[in-house]
Design a protein around this motif. Structure first.
Motif, PDB file in Angstrom:
ATOM      1  N   LYS A 155       0.840  -1.189   0.000  1.00 52.77           N
ATOM      2  CA  LYS A 155       0.000   0.000   0.000  1.00 52.77           C
ATOM      3  C   LYS A 155       0.877   1.242   0.000  1.00 52.77           C
ATOM      4  CE  LYS A 155      -3.959   2.132   2.326  1.00 52.77           C
ATOM      5  NZ  LYS A 155      -4.941   2.037   3.444  1.00 52.77           N
ATOM      6  N   GLU A 156       0.515   2.206  -0.850  1.00 48.42           N
ATOM      7  CA  GLU A 156       1.266   3.454  -0.948  1.00 48.42           C
ATOM      8  C   GLU A 156       0.293   4.608  -1.108  1.00 48.42           C
ATOM      9  OE1 GLU A 156       3.964   3.481  -4.192  1.00 48.42           O
ATOM     10  OE2 GLU A 156       5.251   1.901  -3.403  1.00 48.42           O
ATOM     11  N   ASN A 157       0.417   5.636  -0.288  1.00 53.10           N
ATOM     12  CA  ASN A 157      -0.319   6.883  -0.477  1.00 53.10           C
ATOM     13  C   ASN A 157      -1.826   6.672  -0.616  1.00 53.10           C
ATOM     14  OD1 ASN A 157       2.189   8.348  -0.563  1.00 53.10           O
ATOM     15  ND2 ASN A 157       2.434   7.663  -2.680  1.00 53.10           N
ATOM     16  N   GLY A 158      -2.367   5.710   0.109  1.00 52.46           N
ATOM     17  CA  GLY A 158      -3.807   5.507   0.102  1.00 52.46           C
ATOM     18  C   GLY A 158      -4.320   4.568  -0.967  1.00 52.46           C
ATOM     19  N   TYR A 159      -3.452   4.136  -1.885  1.00 54.10           N
ATOM     20  CA  TYR A 159      -3.857   3.143  -2.886  1.00 54.10           C
ATOM     21  C   TYR A 159      -2.906   1.949  -2.804  1.00 54.10           C
ATOM     22  CZ  TYR A 159      -0.269   5.658  -5.597  1.00 54.10           C
ATOM     23  OH  TYR A 159       0.890   6.263  -6.004  1.00 54.10           O
ATOM     24  N   TYR A 160      -3.250   0.909  -3.534  1.00 52.12           N
ATOM     25  CA  TYR A 160      -2.475  -0.332  -3.497  1.00 52.12           C
ATOM     26  C   TYR A 160      -1.691  -0.489  -4.804  1.00 52.12           C
ATOM     27  CZ  TYR A 160      -5.586  -1.164   0.403  1.00 52.12           C
ATOM     28  OH  TYR A 160      -6.276  -1.027   1.583  1.00 52.12           O
ATOM     29  N   VAL A 161      -0.476  -0.985  -4.695  1.00 51.55           N
ATOM     30  CA  VAL A 161       0.414  -1.099  -5.849  1.00 51.55           C
ATOM     31  C   VAL A 161       0.928  -2.529  -5.953  1.00 51.55           C
ATOM     32  CG1 VAL A 161       2.485  -0.230  -6.983  1.00 51.55           C
ATOM     33  CG2 VAL A 161       1.159   1.281  -5.492  1.00 51.55           C
ATOM     34  N   ALA A 162       0.835  -3.083  -7.150  1.00 50.33           N
ATOM     35  CA  ALA A 162       1.378  -4.422  -7.365  1.00 50.33           C
ATOM     36  C   ALA A 162       2.103  -4.476  -8.701  1.00 50.33           C
ATOM     37  CB  ALA A 162       0.271  -5.473  -7.334  1.00 50.33           C
ATOM     38  N   ASN A 163       3.280  -5.072  -8.667  1.00 54.07           N
ATOM     39  CA  ASN A 163       4.060  -5.367  -9.858  1.00 54.07           C
ATOM     40  C   ASN A 163       4.265  -6.878  -9.866  1.00 54.07           C
ATOM     41  OD1 ASN A 163       6.184  -5.852 -11.721  1.00 54.07           O
ATOM     42  ND2 ASN A 163       7.061  -3.826 -11.376  1.00 54.07           N
ATOM     43  N   PRO A 164       3.758  -7.584 -10.890  1.00 57.73           N
ATOM     44  CA  PRO A 164       3.889  -9.042 -10.887  1.00 57.73           C
ATOM     45  C   PRO A 164       5.295  -9.544 -11.157  1.00 57.73           C
ATOM     46  CG  PRO A 164       2.985  -8.310 -12.967  1.00 57.73           C
ATOM     47  CD  PRO A 164       3.078  -7.087 -12.084  1.00 57.73           C
ATOM     48  N   GLY A 165       6.238  -8.628 -11.419  1.00 61.18           N
ATOM     49  CA  GLY A 165       7.573  -9.034 -11.820  1.00 61.18           C
ATOM     50  C   GLY A 165       7.605  -9.388 -13.296  1.00 61.18           C
ATOM     51  N   SER A 166       8.677  -9.969 -13.746  1.00 64.70           N
ATOM     52  CA  SER A 166       8.849 -10.297 -15.157  1.00 64.70           C
ATOM     53  C   SER A 166       8.726 -11.802 -15.380  1.00 64.70           C
ATOM     54  CB  SER A 166      10.213  -9.826 -15.661  1.00 64.70           C
ATOM     55  OG  SER A 166      10.459 -10.285 -16.983  1.00 64.70           O
ATOM     56  N   VAL A 167       8.042 -12.156 -16.458  1.00 63.18           N
ATOM     57  CA  VAL A 167       7.921 -13.557 -16.849  1.00 63.18           C
ATOM     58  C   VAL A 167       9.257 -14.112 -17.315  1.00 63.18           C
ATOM     59  CG1 VAL A 167       6.860 -15.096 -18.561  1.00 63.18           C
ATOM     60  CG2 VAL A 167       5.473 -13.370 -17.420  1.00 63.18           C
ATOM     61  N   SER A 168      10.107 -13.252 -17.884  1.00 61.61           N
ATOM     62  CA  SER A 168      11.320 -13.763 -18.537  1.00 61.61           C
ATOM     63  C   SER A 168      12.631 -13.195 -18.014  1.00 61.61           C
ATOM     64  CB  SER A 168      11.248 -13.486 -20.040  1.00 61.61           C
ATOM     65  OG  SER A 168      11.245 -12.087 -20.278  1.00 61.61           O
ATOM     66  N   LEU A 169      12.650 -11.921 -17.618  1.00 62.28           N
ATOM     67  CA  LEU A 169      13.902 -11.260 -17.261  1.00 62.28           C
ATOM     68  C   LEU A 169      13.783 -10.573 -15.900  1.00 62.28           C
ATOM     69  CD1 LEU A 169      14.690  -9.621 -20.742  1.00 62.28           C
ATOM     70  CD2 LEU A 169      15.859 -11.598 -19.735  1.00 62.28           C
ATOM     71  N   PRO A 170      13.607 -11.339 -14.820  1.00 63.32           N
ATOM     72  CA  PRO A 170      13.456 -10.716 -13.503  1.00 63.32           C
ATOM     73  C   PRO A 170      14.741 -10.036 -13.054  1.00 63.32           C
ATOM     74  CG  PRO A 170      13.720 -13.081 -13.281  1.00 63.32           C
ATOM     75  CD  PRO A 170      13.588 -12.808 -14.756  1.00 63.32           C
ATOM     76  N   LYS A 171      14.573  -9.028 -12.217  1.00 68.36           N
ATOM     77  CA  LYS A 171      15.715  -8.295 -11.674  1.00 68.36           C
ATOM     78  C   LYS A 171      15.645  -8.293 -10.152  1.00 68.36           C
ATOM     79  CE  LYS A 171      16.117  -5.322 -15.763  1.00 68.36           C
ATOM     80  NZ  LYS A 171      16.099  -3.936 -16.291  1.00 68.36           N
ATOM     81  N   GLY A 172      16.693  -7.822  -9.525  1.00 63.80           N
ATOM     82  CA  GLY A 172      16.710  -7.700  -8.081  1.00 63.80           C
ATOM     83  C   GLY A 172      16.711  -9.027  -7.350  1.00 63.80           C
ATOM     84  N   GLY A 173      17.198 -10.084  -8.004  1.00 59.75           N
ATOM     85  CA  GLY A 173      17.236 -11.380  -7.352  1.00 59.75           C
ATOM     86  C   GLY A 173      15.896 -12.091  -7.292  1.00 59.75           C
ATOM     87  N   ASN A 174      14.903 -11.571  -7.996  1.00 58.57           N
ATOM     88  CA  ASN A 174      13.577 -12.182  -8.003  1.00 58.57           C
ATOM     89  C   ASN A 174      13.503 -13.333  -8.998  1.00 58.57           C
ATOM     90  OD1 ASN A 174      11.893 -10.452  -6.178  1.00 58.57           O
ATOM     91  ND2 ASN A 174      12.625  -8.860  -7.574  1.00 58.57           N
ATOM     92  N   PRO A 175      12.586 -14.283  -8.780  1.00 57.84           N
ATOM     93  CA  PRO A 175      12.360 -15.337  -9.765  1.00 57.84           C
ATOM     94  C   PRO A 175      11.437 -14.844 -10.874  1.00 57.84           C
ATOM     95  CG  PRO A 175      10.896 -15.661  -7.918  1.00 57.84           C
ATOM     96  CD  PRO A 175      11.764 -14.477  -7.574  1.00 57.84           C
ATOM     97  N   ARG A 176      11.349 -15.580 -11.952  1.00 54.72           N
ATOM     98  CA  ARG A 176      10.327 -15.308 -12.962  1.00 54.72           C
ATOM     99  C   ARG A 176       8.963 -15.479 -12.302  1.00 54.72           C
ATOM    100  NH1 ARG A 176      14.336 -18.361 -15.714  1.00 54.72           N
ATOM    101  NH2 ARG A 176      15.292 -17.158 -17.408  1.00 54.72           N
ATOM    102  N   SER A 177       8.040 -14.552 -12.586  1.00 55.39           N
ATOM    103  CA  SER A 177       6.827 -14.552 -11.778  1.00 55.39           C
ATOM    104  C   SER A 177       5.635 -13.975 -12.525  1.00 55.39           C
ATOM    105  CB  SER A 177       7.057 -13.755 -10.483  1.00 55.39           C
ATOM    106  OG  SER A 177       7.478 -12.427 -10.775  1.00 55.39           O
ATOM    107  N   TYR A 178       4.473 -14.173 -11.922  1.00 53.51           N
ATOM    108  CA  TYR A 178       3.203 -13.630 -12.398  1.00 53.51           C
ATOM    109  C   TYR A 178       2.365 -13.372 -11.160  1.00 53.51           C
ATOM    110  CZ  TYR A 178       1.230 -18.288 -11.474  1.00 53.51           C
ATOM    111  OH  TYR A 178       0.824 -19.459 -10.873  1.00 53.51           O
ATOM    112  N   ALA A 179       1.187 -12.787 -11.351  1.00 50.83           N
ATOM    113  CA  ALA A 179       0.289 -12.549 -10.219  1.00 50.83           C
ATOM    114  C   ALA A 179      -1.104 -13.051 -10.550  1.00 50.83           C
ATOM    115  CB  ALA A 179       0.254 -11.072  -9.855  1.00 50.83           C
ATOM    116  N   VAL A 180      -1.843 -13.365  -9.503  1.00 51.12           N
ATOM    117  CA  VAL A 180      -3.237 -13.770  -9.608  1.00 51.12           C
ATOM    118  C   VAL A 180      -4.058 -12.864  -8.708  1.00 51.12           C
ATOM    119  CG1 VAL A 180      -4.899 -15.586  -9.100  1.00 51.12           C
ATOM    120  CG2 VAL A 180      -2.730 -16.166 -10.191  1.00 51.12           C
ATOM    121  N   LEU A 181      -5.157 -12.345  -9.240  1.00 45.01           N
ATOM    122  CA  LEU A 181      -6.085 -11.521  -8.473  1.00 45.01           C
ATOM    123  C   LEU A 181      -7.412 -12.247  -8.394  1.00 45.01           C
ATOM    124  CD1 LEU A 181      -6.946  -8.861  -7.082  1.00 45.01           C
ATOM    125  CD2 LEU A 181      -7.502  -7.978  -9.375  1.00 45.01           C
TER     126      LEU A 181
END
Length: 201
Positions: A155-181
């Motif tokens: 949550k940021e500034n009264g709203y919610y923020v989501a980044n699912p990451g990258s399917v192919s080229l993740p950065k910051g030590g993250n795995p390849r990823s997606y999100a489900v809502l």
């Protein structure tokens, strides 16, 4: 192009009429960058998740001049993989998407952002490379963006923020990823379907 964008809203409007808009399961993908191997894994997860609609946050076919070429790079094949899902896809454009990409795709990718009215909140989709001031965010909105290739759910500034990451080229030590809502729960998962981060809003 206006008619193309209307098609995206028609997907949501249909579920409003049925009273199912907040009961739908959405799969959220970003920054595919033409990697057909990773995209196929993500689409396999789409089927296993039982999602009804796919939200694509841009940078679909081209790897981009600042990124390495993915091991599974096959831009035209990515288009072929996505097109059978065209009637279930809502997409926005990324900074690496081009007019020629649209020629390969059966769904519109030209919108810089999309605002999807839900019951009690809005989904605001954008790639993430444009100023947030353009979006006129409201308290309680769910902002979905990609671009950084770094997953995020907070949550940021009264709203919610989501980044699912990258399917192919993740950065910051993250795995390849997606999100489900689903409902008011957003879950980021790796391509094996294992939860990484959750956001309840």
């Amino acid at each position: 192009m206006a008619l193309a964008f209307k098609r995206d809203f028609d997907i949501i409007e249909e579920h409003f009429r049925k009273g199912t808009v907040n009961k739908m399961k959405y799969m959220i993908l970003s920054d595919i960058h033409g990697d057909a191997e990773c995209l196929q894994k993500a689409l396999d997860r789409y089927e296993k998740e039982g999602a009804q609609t796919m939200l694509l946050l841009g940078d679909l076919l081209y790897h981009g001049p600042r990124n390495p070429i993915p091991a599974g790079y096959a831009a035209a094949q990515c288009a072929q993989l996505l097109n059978p899902y065209a009637d279930r896809i809502i997409a926005v454009t990324g900074n690496c998407d081009a007019e020629v990409d649209q020629m390969l795709l059966d769904f519109p990718i030209g919108a810089p952002y999309m605002i999807l009215p839900m019951e009690g909140y809005r989904i605001v989709m954008t790639h993430g490379h444009r100023p947030l001031e353009e979006l006129h965010l409201q308290a309680g909105d769910l902002l979905l963006h990609g671009h950084t290739h770094i997953l995020k759910a907070e949550k940021e500034n009264g709203y919610y923020v989501a980044n699912p990451g990258s399917v192919s080229l993740p950065k910051g030590g993250n795995p390849r990823s997606y999100a489900v809502l689903e409902g008011r729960m957003l879950t980021i998962k790796n391509l094996d379907g294992e939860p990484i981060r959750e956001l309840r809003f």
